[in-house]
Each structure stands twice: as structure tokens, then as C-alpha cells.
Design a protein around this motif. Structure first.
Motif, PDB file in Angstrom:
ATOM      1  N   SER A 106      22.898  24.181  -7.824  1.00 60.15           N
ATOM      2  CA  SER A 106      21.618  23.550  -8.161  1.00 60.15           C
ATOM      3  C   SER A 106      20.537  24.020  -7.197  1.00 60.15           C
ATOM      4  CB  SER A 106      21.742  22.023  -8.101  1.00 60.15           C
ATOM      5  OG  SER A 106      22.027  21.591  -6.782  1.00 60.15           O
ATOM      6  N   TRP A 107      19.271  23.876  -7.619  1.00 59.76           N
ATOM      7  CA  TRP A 107      18.124  24.299  -6.835  1.00 59.76           C
ATOM      8  C   TRP A 107      17.324  23.095  -6.360  1.00 59.76           C
ATOM      9  CZ3 TRP A 107      17.080  29.317  -5.438  1.00 59.76           C
ATOM     10  CH2 TRP A 107      17.766  30.311  -6.129  1.00 59.76           C
ATOM     11  N   ALA A 108      16.698  23.246  -5.210  1.00 61.34           N
ATOM     12  CA  ALA A 108      15.755  22.254  -4.690  1.00 61.34           C
ATOM     13  C   ALA A 108      14.541  22.984  -4.147  1.00 61.34           C
ATOM     14  CB  ALA A 108      16.393  21.401  -3.604  1.00 61.34           C
ATOM     15  N   LYS A 109      13.372  22.373  -4.330  1.00 61.69           N
ATOM     16  CA  LYS A 109      12.148  22.953  -3.784  1.00 61.69           C
ATOM     17  C   LYS A 109      11.802  22.220  -2.506  1.00 61.69           C
ATOM     18  CE  LYS A 109       7.508  24.492  -5.005  1.00 61.69           C
ATOM     19  NZ  LYS A 109       6.443  24.516  -6.028  1.00 61.69           N
ATOM     20  N   LEU A 110      11.459  22.991  -1.474  1.00 59.52           N
ATOM     21  CA  LEU A 110      11.179  22.423  -0.159  1.00 59.52           C
ATOM     22  C   LEU A 110       9.717  22.673   0.184  1.00 59.52           C
ATOM     23  CD1 LEU A 110      12.554  20.952   2.189  1.00 59.52           C
ATOM     24  CD2 LEU A 110      13.192  23.169   3.136  1.00 59.52           C
ATOM     25  N   ASP A 111       8.903  21.622   0.132  1.00 59.76           N
ATOM     26  CA  ASP A 111       7.485  21.714   0.514  1.00 59.76           C
ATOM     27  C   ASP A 111       7.339  21.343   1.979  1.00 59.76           C
ATOM     28  OD1 ASP A 111       6.169  22.502  -1.904  1.00 59.76           O
ATOM     29  OD2 ASP A 111       6.664  20.527  -2.718  1.00 59.76           O
ATOM     30  N   ILE A 112       6.862  22.281   2.790  1.00 65.72           N
ATOM     31  CA  ILE A 112       6.699  22.078   4.228  1.00 65.72           C
ATOM     32  C   ILE A 112       5.255  22.383   4.594  1.00 65.72           C
ATOM     33  CG2 ILE A 112       7.451  22.824   6.528  1.00 65.72           C
ATOM     34  CD1 ILE A 112      10.122  23.579   5.325  1.00 65.72           C
ATOM     35  N   PRO A 113       4.591  21.543   5.380  1.00 68.76           N
ATOM     36  CA  PRO A 113       3.195  21.799   5.770  1.00 68.76           C
ATOM     37  C   PRO A 113       3.031  23.129   6.505  1.00 68.76           C
ATOM     38  CG  PRO A 113       3.806  19.535   6.276  1.00 68.76           C
ATOM     39  CD  PRO A 113       5.077  20.234   5.883  1.00 68.76           C
ATOM     40  N   ASN A 114       1.843  23.708   6.345  1.00 69.58           N
ATOM     41  CA  ASN A 114       1.423  24.935   7.048  1.00 69.58           C
ATOM     42  C   ASN A 114       2.381  26.116   6.856  1.00 69.58           C
ATOM     43  OD1 ASN A 114      -0.833  23.533   8.255  1.00 69.58           O
ATOM     44  ND2 ASN A 114       0.669  22.556   9.614  1.00 69.58           N
ATOM     45  N   PRO A 115       2.675  26.484   5.597  1.00 66.96           N
ATOM     46  CA  PRO A 115       3.556  27.636   5.370  1.00 66.96           C
ATOM     47  C   PRO A 115       2.807  28.947   5.550  1.00 66.96           C
ATOM     48  CG  PRO A 115       2.775  26.806   3.283  1.00 66.96           C
ATOM     49  CD  PRO A 115       2.193  25.894   4.338  1.00 66.96           C
ATOM     50  N   PRO A 116       3.513  30.067   5.617  1.00 70.43           N
ATOM     51  CA  PRO A 116       2.844  31.372   5.637  1.00 70.43           C
ATOM     52  C   PRO A 116       2.061  31.577   4.338  1.00 70.43           C
ATOM     53  CG  PRO A 116       5.175  31.578   6.228  1.00 70.43           C
ATOM     54  CD  PRO A 116       4.975  30.199   5.720  1.00 70.43           C
ATOM     55  N   PRO A 117       1.003  32.399   4.370  1.00 73.40           N
ATOM     56  CA  PRO A 117       0.247  32.681   3.137  1.00 73.40           C
ATOM     57  C   PRO A 117       1.138  33.347   2.085  1.00 73.40           C
ATOM     58  CG  PRO A 117      -0.953  33.452   5.075  1.00 73.40           C
ATOM     59  CD  PRO A 117       0.411  33.092   5.539  1.00 73.40           C
ATOM     60  N   ARG A 118       0.689  33.306   0.849  1.00 72.13           N
ATOM     61  CA  ARG A 118       1.430  33.908  -0.251  1.00 72.13           C
ATOM     62  C   ARG A 118       1.629  35.402  -0.015  1.00 72.13           C
ATOM     63  NH1 ARG A 118      -0.422  30.631  -5.532  1.00 72.13           N
ATOM     64  NH2 ARG A 118      -0.901  28.655  -4.497  1.00 72.13           N
ATOM     65  N   ARG A 119       2.829  35.877  -0.357  1.00 69.90           N
ATOM     66  CA  ARG A 119       3.138  37.287  -0.084  1.00 69.90           C
ATOM     67  C   ARG A 119       4.358  37.745  -0.861  1.00 69.90           C
ATOM     68  NH1 ARG A 119       3.570  37.386   5.996  1.00 69.90           N
ATOM     69  NH2 ARG A 119       2.089  35.672   5.715  1.00 69.90           N
ATOM     70  N   CYS A 120       4.517  39.059  -0.889  1.00 74.65           N
ATOM     71  CA  CYS A 120       5.713  39.687  -1.433  1.00 74.65           C
ATOM     72  C   CYS A 120       6.032  40.908  -0.577  1.00 74.65           C
ATOM     73  CB  CYS A 120       5.502  40.096  -2.893  1.00 74.65           C
ATOM     74  SG  CYS A 120       4.247  41.380  -3.105  1.00 74.65           S
ATOM     75  N   ALA A 121       7.197  41.512  -0.823  1.00 69.67           N
ATOM     76  CA  ALA A 121       7.617  42.729  -0.111  1.00 69.67           C
ATOM     77  C   ALA A 121       7.623  42.540   1.400  1.00 69.67           C
ATOM     78  CB  ALA A 121       6.738  43.921  -0.502  1.00 69.67           C
ATOM     79  N   HIS A 122       7.853  41.309   1.853  1.00 68.36           N
ATOM     80  CA  HIS A 122       8.016  41.024   3.280  1.00 68.36           C
ATOM     81  C   HIS A 122       9.484  41.213   3.646  1.00 68.36           C
ATOM     82  CE1 HIS A 122       8.736  37.403   0.886  1.00 68.36           C
ATOM     83  NE2 HIS A 122       9.648  37.085   1.789  1.00 68.36           N
ATOM     84  N   GLN A 123       9.816  40.898   4.859  1.00 69.30           N
ATOM     85  CA  GLN A 123      11.210  40.932   5.290  1.00 69.30           C
ATOM     86  C   GLN A 123      11.571  39.613   5.963  1.00 69.30           C
ATOM     87  OE1 GLN A 123      14.014  43.762   5.315  1.00 69.30           O
ATOM     88  NE2 GLN A 123      12.880  43.313   3.442  1.00 69.30           N
ATOM     89  N   ALA A 124      12.824  39.197   5.772  1.00 67.46           N
ATOM     90  CA  ALA A 124      13.301  37.943   6.344  1.00 67.46           C
ATOM     91  C   ALA A 124      14.667  38.169   6.971  1.00 67.46           C
ATOM     92  CB  ALA A 124      13.382  36.862   5.276  1.00 67.46           C
ATOM     93  N   ALA A 125      14.905  37.483   8.071  1.00 65.49           N
ATOM     94  CA  ALA A 125      16.199  37.553   8.752  1.00 65.49           C
ATOM     95  C   ALA A 125      16.534  36.168   9.290  1.00 65.49           C
ATOM     96  CB  ALA A 125      16.160  38.574   9.895  1.00 65.49           C
ATOM     97  N   VAL A 126      17.816  35.822   9.251  1.00 64.21           N
ATOM     98  CA  VAL A 126      18.274  34.508   9.697  1.00 64.21           C
ATOM     99  C   VAL A 126      19.092  34.667  10.967  1.00 64.21           C
ATOM    100  CG1 VAL A 126      19.822  32.610   9.138  1.00 64.21           C
ATOM    101  CG2 VAL A 126      18.229  33.426   7.434  1.00 64.21           C
ATOM    102  N   VAL A 127      18.855  33.768  11.930  1.00 66.91           N
ATOM    103  CA  VAL A 127      19.652  33.719  13.155  1.00 66.91           C
ATOM    104  C   VAL A 127      20.146  32.287  13.340  1.00 66.91           C
ATOM    105  CG1 VAL A 127      18.430  35.642  14.245  1.00 66.91           C
ATOM    106  CG2 VAL A 127      17.603  33.307  14.580  1.00 66.91           C
ATOM    107  N   PRO A 128      21.282  32.087  14.024  1.00 70.24           N
ATOM    108  CA  PRO A 128      21.870  30.746  14.142  1.00 70.24           C
ATOM    109  C   PRO A 128      21.272  29.875  15.242  1.00 70.24           C
ATOM    110  CG  PRO A 128      23.316  32.374  15.152  1.00 70.24           C
ATOM    111  CD  PRO A 128      22.174  33.138  14.550  1.00 70.24           C
ATOM    112  N   THR A 129      20.238  30.344  15.917  1.00 67.12           N
ATOM    113  CA  THR A 129      19.651  29.600  17.039  1.00 67.12           C
ATOM    114  C   THR A 129      19.171  28.218  16.612  1.00 67.12           C
ATOM    115  OG1 THR A 129      18.910  31.720  17.954  1.00 67.12           O
ATOM    116  CG2 THR A 129      17.904  29.720  18.857  1.00 67.12           C
ATOM    117  N   ALA A 130      19.492  27.197  17.408  1.00 70.03           N
ATOM    118  CA  ALA A 130      18.954  25.831  17.251  1.00 70.03           C
ATOM    119  C   ALA A 130      19.076  25.299  15.829  1.00 70.03           C
ATOM    120  CB  ALA A 130      17.488  25.803  17.700  1.00 70.03           C
TER     121      ALA A 130
END
Length: 583
Positions: A106-130
Motif C-alpha cells: 500500500s501507498w501513503a503520502k507524507l506531507d512535510i513542511p518546507n520540502p525541496p522545490p519541485r524537481r526531476c532528474a535529481h539524485q537521492a541516497a540513503v544512509v542509516p545515520t540517526a
């Protein structure tokens, strides 16, 4: 000494040329970006109205490209951010955040204040810190007409435990770009390549930057040796030893005014960290010559880290560039690269069910054949009629005429396919249809493939389906979310909007009326022929290939006064029903 001196001189000349080109692109892009900054600011003012974190169950994300999909480091979740969608006339950019709950499907949408501006073709990486952090760098924003671009050079982190966005402002980072690659390696984020494009110019990069996750500082690396040529969209993987592997990618060059030539790169490089852990870490490029079977040349492929010290490559497209057109062959295959053995090999799916099916068929084949012979065969063509009630209450009738000979041939072909099939799925394969720019992530040894796109003629089909494949068992794909035809929209450049004047609508209606009268006469005679579903053809491919047929049929039923959008919805419903019956 002589050869080394020539190489150094050549390298310095290339650096000067690159610097000049970057200044030229920067000057021309400045005005475009100033225009788009106002639009971005307007969107950000809307985002500023969000004051609290809201997580709510929701339907799957709308179709999109060039978003990011990452596995949560601690939970059984996938995180999707951003992306773009083009409907033939307008480009839409997103900065919404979705969570896919693997166990619940199932899917959930997460609305969080002050997100990054709209974009595509960016890059994302996950780290286990905190409790987990999602880092995002760069990407692009496009004007609605898709002719102006703004390239970001900002760095953001989503703190997954506290559900808060934070922009990290550190000097000395990469210039604005998209199509770059970023991986987490030890306690650093490593960024390579990408491109920057304005309306008239473009530039591709092959520089390397490192961001320290301890000191929150940027450093530009200056590796020794000859590295990859400038490119975007390459494979970038980190090894357990803290090295970086680069494979493939795409770049283009301007060969004359208004004529660009694209290059599909198939070379492979290792960026090795020498003296790791010391104050001054040194890096060096070296070319890799892997053994095995390399992927065929392509762009738009997707990559992910796989179990057993491997990385994988999925899908992509190989474009045949002509002077006036661009034709592409899309892929849905998987290649593994074994890091330890420096070897490529194609993935092979196991088919445990096929043996059972063969055994069953072997034991019952004679009885089934005898029973089939006793059944009377239709002597003439058979007409299949199906009524479909669309969302707006319109009752549509679909007729399919199947010649008797074709029925017999189809059943024989199905028997042959069933015996020869090596996949795990019964009947039609459930593997993802060929595509490029799909989003992939691996969690607990399972590969997840979301969305992507393919083209049929001038139409771009953007997908929103979700498939999974167990990389340990390799026993076949699972469909977690199928394509919803209602999400497919394509507006031709010549298509009228609903606000267009009556004269234009009347002119279009006149042409349609002539075609629809022909269709009606065919229906009355009972000879209406619909396009056949080709072997192995996925639903979205069938819908895109036969769209004009269903549009004409829907128009003939609804009349010339019906709105284009309404006709499109009815046509899609008819096509979907026909496909399901055929399959």
C-alpha cells in the motif's frame, strides 16, 4: 616523458575548452533561470503553507519519470520523491513524497513542511545515520512548455526518524546539473558527471565531488589517471572497499548548427581511493576491462546494488538517430555485474512451474486431444460481443470477429508457447514491459521496479506500475501494481482544448463525422475488425499502439459534439476491456 607531456597538454586543453563552454552556457542560461526562479518561488510559497506533518493512505502515485526511489534503511518501506510528467502539451513537476509499505502493498503520502522545490532528474541516497537519512542533490525544473530549464545545485536531507526536511548550505559544491549520479560511500556522498542545458546550449560533465557526512563540507576531487569522458545517466556503484565503478552513460555533441550527435558510452572505469582514512585521501582513475557478456549499448537504464557483491542494470533504450526522426528499441532485461570477479552476465529467470506444466500436459495430453476432437468446430467466423459501461454511464458495444481458422491457429500457438515457456507465470508473461527511465530499489534481496516510459510513434507512454523480483530465487516477476489506463493521457499538439471556439470544434467534428459514418456502416454489417493483441504485448503497449482505432470507434458512438477528453476516456475503457477479453 614525451607521451606523458602530450597527455598532460591534451588534458589541460580539454579543461580550458570545458571552462569556456561552461561560461558560455552559464551566460545564456542565466536569463532563463531568472525567469523560472519566479515560478519556483510561487510554488515554494504554496509549500510554505504546510505547517504540520501529515501521513495519509492514498492511491499509488500518478505516472511520472525521473523521480527517485530508495529503500528505507531500517523499515520495510520504499521512499519515492519528485519527478516529472509530460502529457504531450505540458510538463508537470513534483516534489511530493510517497511511502510504499512493502508488507501491506500500500501507498501513503507524507506531507512535510518546507520540502525541496519541485524537481526531476535529481539524485537521492540513503544512509542509516540517526534512524535513517535521505539525501537529495541537484536536478532540474522545467517550464510548462518544456523549453526552459532551471538546474539546481542545492543539497537537502530528509531526517526519516523525525520527518523533517533540512537544506544544507555548504560552499564549494558542484554547479547546477541534472542527470548526474550520486552514491553513499563510507561517510561521504560522491557525485559524478551530469549535464546542464539551456534553450540553445548544453554541457556535459565528468567532474567528481565528495560531501563529508561528518564535517558537512564539499571537496572537488582531482583523481590521477585518465577518467571517463563527460556524460550523464551512467551506472555508478560503490564497492565494499570504498571504491567507485562507472559504466556507460550518454552524451551529445554539436556537430553543426542545430545538429547534435548523441553518443552511447559502453566503457567502464574504477575510481579507487588510495590512502583511505588519511588526512589527504587520494583518488585515481583506471579503466576496467570486464569479462562475460556486457549489456548491449543503451541509455536510460536503471541501476541498483544487488546481493552477493553485485550491481544490476535494468531496461533502457537504444535510439536509432536519423536526421529527421528518432526510433528507439526499449529493453526489460537485467544484467548483473560481479564486482569481485569483474564480470558481466545476463540474468536468467528460473521456471519451476514450467516442468510441472509439462508433466501435467504429458499425462493428460492424449485425453485432452481426444476430447478436443469430439468438440464441434465452428465452420464460419465467430463474433464476440461485449458491452462496457464506462464511468460516465455510456454503454459501449465492442464486437470482435475471429475467423475459425484463426481460432484453431491461436490455440495451437498457445500450446506451443506453453511448452516452450521458461518463465514462472501461467499463460502470458507478467514481466515488466520494455521501458527506459524506470525507478528501481532493492530491499531484503528483492528488486522493485516502478514506472518508466516507452514510446509508440510520437506518443510517450509514462507508466506507474510496480513489479518485484526476488534476486535470490530468480523465480519470476510479481505484479504488485498493474497499469491503470485511466491514468494515461496524451494530448496531440494539434488537439483542441475544451475552451477552444465552436468553429474549430465544428471543423474537427466534420472530419470525425465522415470517419464515424464509415465505422457505423461497418458495425451494421457485422464486419468490424479490431486490432489483435500481439504475443507478449503488455496492456499499455497495446493501448498506445491502437489508440487511434478506439478513438474513432468511441467518436462514432458518441457523436462529433462530444468533448475530446470524454471520448478519450471512453476509448480507453473500450480498449482495456477488449485487451482483457483477448488475454
Amino acid at each position: 616523458m614525451g607521451k606523458k607531456g602530450k597527455r598532460d597538454k591534451k588534458g589541460k586543453g580539454a579543461e580550458k575548452t570545458l571552462a569556456k563552454m561552461e561560461k558560455k552556457v552559464s551566460r545564456r542560461a542565466k536569463k532563463e533561470e531568472e525567469d523560472l526562479e519566479a515560478l519556483i518561488a510561487e510554488f515554494q510559497s504554496l509549500d510554505a503553507k504546510k505547517t504540520q506533518v501529515i501521513e495519509s493512505s492514498c492511491p499509488p502515485p500518478s505516472p511520472r519519470l525521473n523521480c527517485s526511489l530508495c529503500a528505507h534503511p531500517e523499515r520495510d518501506e520504499l521512499i519515492l520523491f519528485g519527478g516529472e510528467y509530460f502529457n504531450g502539451q505540458k510538463t508537470f513537476l513534483y516534489n511530493d513524497l510517497y511511502i510504499y509499505h512493502i508488507r501491506k502493498n500500500s501507498w501513503a503520502k507524507l506531507d512535510i513542511p518546507n520540502p525541496p522545490p519541485r524537481r526531476c532528474a535529481h539524485q537521492a541516497a540513503v544512509v542509516p545515520t540517526a534512524g535513517g537519512q535521505l539525501w537529495i542533490f541537484g536536478g532540474e525544473f522545467a517550464s510548462p512548455n518544456g523549453e526552459q530549464f532551471y538546474h539546481y545545485k542545492d543539497l537537502w536531507v530528509l531526517h526519516l526518524a523525525t520527518k523533517t526536511w533540512e537544506q544544507i548550505k555548504a560552499p564549494g559544491g558542484p554547479s547546477g546539473r541534472s542527470g548526474h549520479r550520486m552514491v553513499a560511500c563510507k561517510r561521504q556522498l560522491i557525485i559524478f558527471g551530469g549535464f546542464h542545458e539551456s534553450a540553445r546550449d548544453f554541457i556535459y560533465y565528468n567532474d567528481v565531488y565528495a560531501f563529508s557526512l561528518d564535517s558537512f563540507t564539499w571537496s572537488k576531487l582531482a583523481p590521477a589517471g585518465m577518467g571517463p569522458a563527460p556524460r550523464s545517466g551512467c551506472q555508478m556503484s560503490a564497492t565494499p572497499e570504498g571504491n567507485i565503478i562507472i559504466y556507460g552513460g550518454y552524451s551529445k555533441q554539436r556537430i553543426k548548427k542545430d545538429v547534435d550527435k548523441g553518443t552511447l558510452h559502453t566503457d567502464m572505469f574504477l575510481l579507487k581511493a588510495e590512502g583511505a582514512g588519511k588526512e589527504e585521501e587520494r583518488w585515481a582513475w583506471s579503466r576496467l576491462s570486464p569479462s562475460g557478456v556486457k549489456p548491449t549499448p543503451r541509455s536510460g537504464f536503471s541501476v541498483a546494488a544487488a546481493p552477493n557483491n553485485r550491481c544490476l542494470l535494468f531496461g533502457g533504450v537504444h535510439d536509432e538517430e536519423e536526421e529527421e526522426s528518432l526510433e528507439g528499441d526499449f529493453f526489460n532485461d537485467i544484467y548483473f555485474y560481479d564486482i569481485g570477479k569483474n564480470r558481466w552476465f545476463p540474468a536468467q529467470l528460473k521456471g519451476p512451474r514450467s516442468e510441472k506444466r509439462k508433466r501435467r500436459r504429458g499425462g493428460q495430453a492424449e485425453a485432452e486431444a481426444a476430447a478436443e476432437e469430439q468438440l464441434p468446430r465452428p465452420q464460419g467466423p465467430q463474433e464476440i460481443i461485449r458491452e462496457v459501461l464506462t464511468d460516465d454511464g455510456t454503454l459501449m458495444t465492442i464486437k470482435q470477429v475471429i475467423p475459425a481458422a484463426a481460432q484453431h491457429q491461436d490455440s495451437s500457438a498457445e500450446d506451443e508457447e506453453e511448452e516452450e515457456e521458461e518463465g514462472g507465470g501461467p499463460g502470458r508473461a507478467v514481466e515488466p514491459c520494455p521501458r527506459s527511465s524506470a525507478m528501481v530499489a532493492v530491499k531484503h534481496g528483492v528488486l522493485y521496479v516502478y514506472g518508466g516510459m516507452f514510446e509508440v510513434g510520437d506518443r510517450q507512454v509514462t507508466l506507474s506500475d510496480l513489479h518485484s523480483l526476488d534476486l535470490h530465487r530468480m523465480d519470476g516477476w510479481k505484479v504488485l501494481l498493474d497499469v491503470d489506463p485511466k491514468t494515461q493521457e496524451w494530448l496531440e499538439e494539434s488537439e483542441s482544448d475544451e475552451e477552444e471556439d465552436d468553429d474549430v470544434e465544428g471543423a474537427e467534428g466534420g472530419e470525425e463525422e465522415e470517419e464515424s459514418s464509415e465505422e457505423e456502416s461497418e458495425d451494421e454489417e457485422g464486419e468490424q475488425q479490431h486490432p489483435a493483441v500481439q504475443p507478449g504485448e503488455a496492456q499499455p503497449q497495446f493501448l498506445a499502439r491502437t489508440e487511434q482505432h478506439w478513438l474513432r470507434l468511441a467518436r462514432s458512438h458518441m457523436g462529433p459534439e462530444a468533448k475530446d477528453r470524454k471520448v478519450l476516456k471512453v476509448a480507453q475503457a473500450m480498449a482495456k476491456t477488449f485487451y482483457e477479453d483477448a488475454v
